[in-house]
Design a protein around this motif. Structure first.
Motif, PDB file in Angstrom:
ATOM      1  N   VAL A  10       0.842  -1.202   0.000  1.00 29.32           N
ATOM      2  CA  VAL A  10       0.000   0.000   0.000  1.00 29.32           C
ATOM      3  C   VAL A  10       0.875   1.249   0.000  1.00 29.32           C
ATOM      4  CG1 VAL A  10      -1.882  -1.153   1.220  1.00 29.32           C
ATOM      5  CG2 VAL A  10      -0.125   0.042   2.524  1.00 29.32           C
ATOM      6  N   PRO A  11       0.329   2.373  -0.455  1.00 33.33           N
ATOM      7  CA  PRO A  11       1.091   3.624  -0.399  1.00 33.33           C
ATOM      8  C   PRO A  11       1.156   4.159   1.028  1.00 33.33           C
ATOM      9  CG  PRO A  11      -1.109   4.027  -1.264  1.00 33.33           C
ATOM     10  CD  PRO A  11      -0.975   2.537  -1.143  1.00 33.33           C
ATOM     11  N   ASP A  12       2.140   4.980   1.282  1.00 35.70           N
ATOM     12  CA  ASP A  12       2.254   5.654   2.577  1.00 35.70           C
ATOM     13  C   ASP A  12       1.083   6.626   2.688  1.00 35.70           C
ATOM     14  OD1 ASP A  12       2.844   7.279   4.740  1.00 35.70           O
ATOM     15  OD2 ASP A  12       4.988   7.335   4.338  1.00 35.70           O
ATOM     16  N   MET A  13       0.105   6.304   3.520  1.00 38.20           N
ATOM     17  CA  MET A  13      -1.141   7.064   3.553  1.00 38.20           C
ATOM     18  C   MET A  13      -0.970   8.465   4.125  1.00 38.20           C
ATOM     19  SD  MET A  13      -3.072   5.083   1.977  1.00 38.20           S
ATOM     20  CE  MET A  13      -4.621   5.963   2.108  1.00 38.20           C
ATOM     21  N   VAL A  25      -6.737   6.478  -5.936  1.00 34.27           N
ATOM     22  CA  VAL A  25      -5.561   6.905  -5.187  1.00 34.27           C
ATOM     23  C   VAL A  25      -4.400   7.047  -6.157  1.00 34.27           C
ATOM     24  CG1 VAL A  25      -3.907   6.244  -3.405  1.00 34.27           C
ATOM     25  CG2 VAL A  25      -6.332   5.769  -3.076  1.00 34.27           C
ATOM     26  N   ASP A  26      -3.692   8.152  -6.097  1.00 34.27           N
ATOM     27  CA  ASP A  26      -2.510   8.351  -6.934  1.00 34.27           C
ATOM     28  C   ASP A  26      -1.337   7.641  -6.268  1.00 34.27           C
ATOM     29  OD1 ASP A  26      -0.472   9.141  -8.548  1.00 34.27           O
ATOM     30  OD2 ASP A  26      -0.648  11.291  -8.155  1.00 34.27           O
ATOM     31  N   ARG A  27      -1.155   6.381  -6.615  1.00 35.59           N
ATOM     32  CA  ARG A  27      -0.167   5.550  -5.937  1.00 35.59           C
ATOM     33  C   ARG A  27       1.271   5.973  -6.223  1.00 35.59           C
ATOM     34  NH1 ARG A  27      -2.626   1.188  -3.633  1.00 35.59           N
ATOM     35  NH2 ARG A  27      -4.801   0.894  -4.236  1.00 35.59           N
ATOM     36  N   LYS A  28       1.472   6.755  -7.264  1.00 32.89           N
ATOM     37  CA  LYS A  28       2.820   7.202  -7.588  1.00 32.89           C
ATOM     38  C   LYS A  28       3.234   8.423  -6.759  1.00 32.89           C
ATOM     39  CE  LYS A  28       2.612   5.547 -12.372  1.00 32.89           C
ATOM     40  NZ  LYS A  28       2.725   5.929 -13.807  1.00 32.89           N
ATOM     41  N   SER A  29       2.301   8.963  -5.990  1.00 30.94           N
ATOM     42  CA  SER A  29       2.589  10.188  -5.248  1.00 30.94           C
ATOM     43  C   SER A  29       3.282   9.937  -3.913  1.00 30.94           C
ATOM     44  CB  SER A  29       1.286  10.966  -5.005  1.00 30.94           C
ATOM     45  OG  SER A  29       0.396  10.217  -4.182  1.00 30.94           O
ATOM     46  N   ALA A  30       3.468   8.677  -3.549  1.00 31.54           N
ATOM     47  CA  ALA A  30       4.099   8.374  -2.262  1.00 31.54           C
ATOM     48  C   ALA A  30       4.796   7.023  -2.337  1.00 31.54           C
ATOM     49  CB  ALA A  30       3.061   8.370  -1.143  1.00 31.54           C
ATOM     50  N   GLY A  31       5.660   6.763  -1.375  1.00 29.92           N
ATOM     51  CA  GLY A  31       6.339   5.478  -1.294  1.00 29.92           C
ATOM     52  C   GLY A  31       5.375   4.381  -0.873  1.00 29.92           C
ATOM     53  N   THR A  32       5.843   3.139  -0.894  1.00 30.01           N
ATOM     54  CA  THR A  32       4.982   2.004  -0.571  1.00 30.01           C
ATOM     55  C   THR A  32       5.525   1.232   0.630  1.00 30.01           C
ATOM     56  OG1 THR A  32       6.178   0.602  -2.142  1.00 30.01           O
ATOM     57  CG2 THR A  32       4.191   1.729  -2.940  1.00 30.01           C
ATOM     58  N   GLU A  33       4.649   0.449   1.220  1.00 24.53           N
ATOM     59  CA  GLU A  33       5.000  -0.375   2.371  1.00 24.53           C
ATOM     60  C   GLU A  33       4.018  -1.537   2.452  1.00 24.53           C
ATOM     61  OE1 GLU A  33       4.570   2.225   5.704  1.00 24.53           O
ATOM     62  OE2 GLU A  33       2.404   2.442   5.454  1.00 24.53           O
ATOM     63  N   ILE A  34       4.312  -2.526   3.267  1.00 23.05           N
ATOM     64  CA  ILE A  34       3.354  -3.603   3.501  1.00 23.05           C
ATOM     65  C   ILE A  34       2.227  -3.054   4.362  1.00 23.05           C
ATOM     66  CG2 ILE A  34       2.976  -5.850   4.591  1.00 23.05           C
ATOM     67  CD1 ILE A  34       5.799  -6.615   3.930  1.00 23.05           C
ATOM     68  N   ASN A  35       1.011  -3.363   3.985  1.00 24.08           N
ATOM     69  CA  ASN A  35      -0.139  -2.941   4.767  1.00 24.08           C
ATOM     70  C   ASN A  35       0.077  -3.302   6.240  1.00 24.08           C
ATOM     71  OD1 ASN A  35      -2.916  -2.152   5.293  1.00 24.08           O
ATOM     72  ND2 ASN A  35      -3.381  -4.343   5.384  1.00 24.08           N
ATOM     73  N   PRO A  36      -0.009  -2.324   7.150  1.00 26.31           N
ATOM     74  CA  PRO A  36       0.309  -2.582   8.566  1.00 26.31           C
ATOM     75  C   PRO A  36      -0.450  -3.749   9.182  1.00 26.31           C
ATOM     76  CG  PRO A  36       0.104  -0.230   8.174  1.00 26.31           C
ATOM     77  CD  PRO A  36      -0.305  -0.908   6.898  1.00 26.31           C
ATOM     78  N   PHE A  37      -1.731  -3.915   8.856  1.00 22.99           N
ATOM     79  CA  PHE A  37      -2.501  -5.025   9.418  1.00 22.99           C
ATOM     80  C   PHE A  37      -1.981  -6.371   8.912  1.00 22.99           C
ATOM     81  CE2 PHE A  37      -5.452  -1.451   9.728  1.00 22.99           C
ATOM     82  CZ  PHE A  37      -5.900  -1.574  11.034  1.00 22.99           C
ATOM     83  N   ASP A  38      -1.418  -6.376   7.695  1.00 27.65           N
ATOM     84  CA  ASP A  38      -0.885  -7.622   7.148  1.00 27.65           C
ATOM     85  C   ASP A  38       0.417  -8.024   7.830  1.00 27.65           C
ATOM     86  OD1 ASP A  38      -3.042  -7.554   5.475  1.00 27.65           O
ATOM     87  OD2 ASP A  38      -1.936  -6.762   3.750  1.00 27.65           O
ATOM     88  N   GLY A 117      -4.770  -9.583   7.222  1.00 26.32           N
ATOM     89  CA  GLY A 117      -5.123  -8.490   8.113  1.00 26.32           C
ATOM     90  C   GLY A 117      -6.593  -8.161   7.969  1.00 26.32           C
ATOM     91  N   GLU A 118      -7.159  -7.501   8.968  1.00 26.69           N
ATOM     92  CA  GLU A 118      -8.593  -7.230   8.941  1.00 26.69           C
ATOM     93  C   GLU A 118      -9.008  -6.297   7.807  1.00 26.69           C
ATOM     94  OE1 GLU A 118     -10.246  -4.033  11.614  1.00 26.69           O
ATOM     95  OE2 GLU A 118      -8.642  -4.750  12.906  1.00 26.69           O
ATOM     96  N   LYS A 119      -8.090  -5.443   7.343  1.00 24.09           N
ATOM     97  CA  LYS A 119      -8.395  -4.508   6.262  1.00 24.09           C
ATOM     98  C   LYS A 119      -7.085  -3.915   5.750  1.00 24.09           C
ATOM     99  CE  LYS A 119      -9.119  -0.787   9.623  1.00 24.09           C
ATOM    100  NZ  LYS A 119     -10.089   0.165  10.185  1.00 24.09           N
ATOM    101  N   SER A 120      -7.173  -3.186   4.644  1.00 26.15           N
ATOM    102  CA  SER A 120      -6.009  -2.463   4.136  1.00 26.15           C
ATOM    103  C   SER A 120      -6.228  -0.975   4.391  1.00 26.15           C
ATOM    104  CB  SER A 120      -5.811  -2.725   2.634  1.00 26.15           C
ATOM    105  OG  SER A 120      -6.910  -2.240   1.887  1.00 26.15           O
ATOM    106  N   VAL A 121      -5.148  -0.258   4.633  1.00 25.83           N
ATOM    107  CA  VAL A 121      -5.289   1.153   4.988  1.00 25.83           C
ATOM    108  C   VAL A 121      -5.649   2.022   3.792  1.00 25.83           C
ATOM    109  CG1 VAL A 121      -3.768   1.021   6.991  1.00 25.83           C
ATOM    110  CG2 VAL A 121      -2.786   1.503   4.730  1.00 25.83           C
ATOM    111  N   ASP A 122      -5.466   1.519   2.564  1.00 28.37           N
ATOM    112  CA  ASP A 122      -5.835   2.327   1.400  1.00 28.37           C
ATOM    113  C   ASP A 122      -7.279   2.112   0.971  1.00 28.37           C
ATOM    114  OD1 ASP A 122      -5.333  -0.260   0.557  1.00 28.37           O
ATOM    115  OD2 ASP A 122      -4.370   0.327  -1.316  1.00 28.37           O
ATOM    116  N   GLY A 123      -7.799   0.893   1.132  1.00 25.99           N
ATOM    117  CA  GLY A 123      -9.180   0.609   0.746  1.00 25.99           C
ATOM    118  C   GLY A 123     -10.141   0.621   1.923  1.00 25.99           C
ATOM    119  N   ASP A 124      -9.694   0.069   3.054  1.00 26.21           N
ATOM    120  CA  ASP A 124     -10.456   0.097   4.303  1.00 26.21           C
ATOM    121  C   ASP A 124     -11.809  -0.603   4.199  1.00 26.21           C
ATOM    122  OD1 ASP A 124     -10.466   0.768   6.986  1.00 26.21           O
ATOM    123  OD2 ASP A 124     -11.545   2.637   6.678  1.00 26.21           O
TER     124      ASP A 124
END
Length: 266
Positions: A10-13, A25-38, A117-124
């Motif tokens: 996911v992108p850095d929210m 979501v403009d995914r190119k506008s920020a760095g990425t990471e593993i979804n915290p819940f995952d 994980g229970e959800k992703s921080v970008d889609g929720d």
């Protein structure tokens, strides 16, 4: 025991921007990471593997760059990583994503437990895990904050729903979706990071899954959901008012404000 962990890059929210016109979501506008819940899901899988000597396979669907997330998962304790990557998978909603993941799990020779994980921080939405379980026709338990017991054919967990904690026992194969309260994800050691950099990540395209997938059910074609518009609500700031003389009028204003905001009915 074979455990599959579903990850999402996911992108850095805190830095990502939204394209309001396109509704994405403009995914190119920020760095990425593993979804915290995952990360909690991965840690849960690794902890189980340490007790039962299980194999942990991390799986994600995304662009080629998502390979880095899988390598990080290996540095954190996973044994292997599988990347589902193909232009045909692009634009997928939760349903199409779940269809793709579920059929990729079917391609594995065997699995006993799926953890996400229970959800992703970008889609929720919190939907993909349950949908994967339904497409695989296996039991699932959401909002798991504790693994109580693992037997040969069953897993017993505690599910925290609406303030109540429920003990649930399900038979393998099964899927559990965990909350952030289940554990504290470990940090990878430098040695594991260096080893993970050399790890070979399996890459499966739609051709690799053609025995299991209908091309019309994945990606944008298989997505019944459409986002018409994204609106970012304005920030609400605190407001204050000072009343010094007419206390009676001040009390009336308080009651009026409480009624308008539906804090006080009647």
């Amino acid at each position: 025991m074979n455990i599959v962990v579903l990850l999402k890059q996911v992108p850095d929210m805190e830095k990502v921007k939204f394209d309001s016109e396109r509704g994405v979501v403009d995914r190119k506008s920020a760095g990425t990471e593993i979804n915290p819940f995952d990360l909690n899901a991965l840690e849960a899988a690794v902890q189980i593997s340490e007790k039962l000597q299980s194999q942990v396979i991390s799986m994600t669907m995304g662009p080629p760059s998502a390979e880095e997330a899988l390598k990080e998962s290996i540095a954190r304790g996973a044994n292997d990583g599988i990347l589902l990557t193909d232009r045909a998978f692009g634009g997928a909603d939760t349903k199409a994503t779940a269809v793709t993941l579920a059929n990729a799990v079917k391609k594995l020779s065997s699995y006993d437990l799926i953890i996400c994980g229970e959800k992703s921080v970008d889609g929720d939405t919190g939907q993909v895990g349950a949908e994967v379980a339904e497409f695989l026709d296996i039991p699932h338990v959401y909002y798991v904050d504790e693994v109580r017991k693992i037997e040969e054919d069953y897993i017993t967990v505690v599910s925290n729903i609406c303030g109540g904690r429920y003990i649930k026992r399900v038979k393998f194969p099964a899927l559990i979706s965990v909350t952030k309260d289940i554990n504290t994800p470990r940090l990878p050691s430098l040695r594991n990071k260096m080893m993970a950099r050399k790890a070979e990540i399996k890459k499966w395209s739609i051709d690799d899954l053609k025995e299991y997938l209908n091309p019309e059910e994945v990606g944008l074609k298989g997505s019944p959901t459409r986002v018409k518009r994204i609106e970012v609500p304005p920030e609400i700031k605190r407001q204050g008012k000072v009343c010094r003389n007419n206390i009676s009028s001040f009390v009336d204003e308080i009651f009026k404000a409480l009624k308008e905001n539906k804090i006080l009915e009647g």
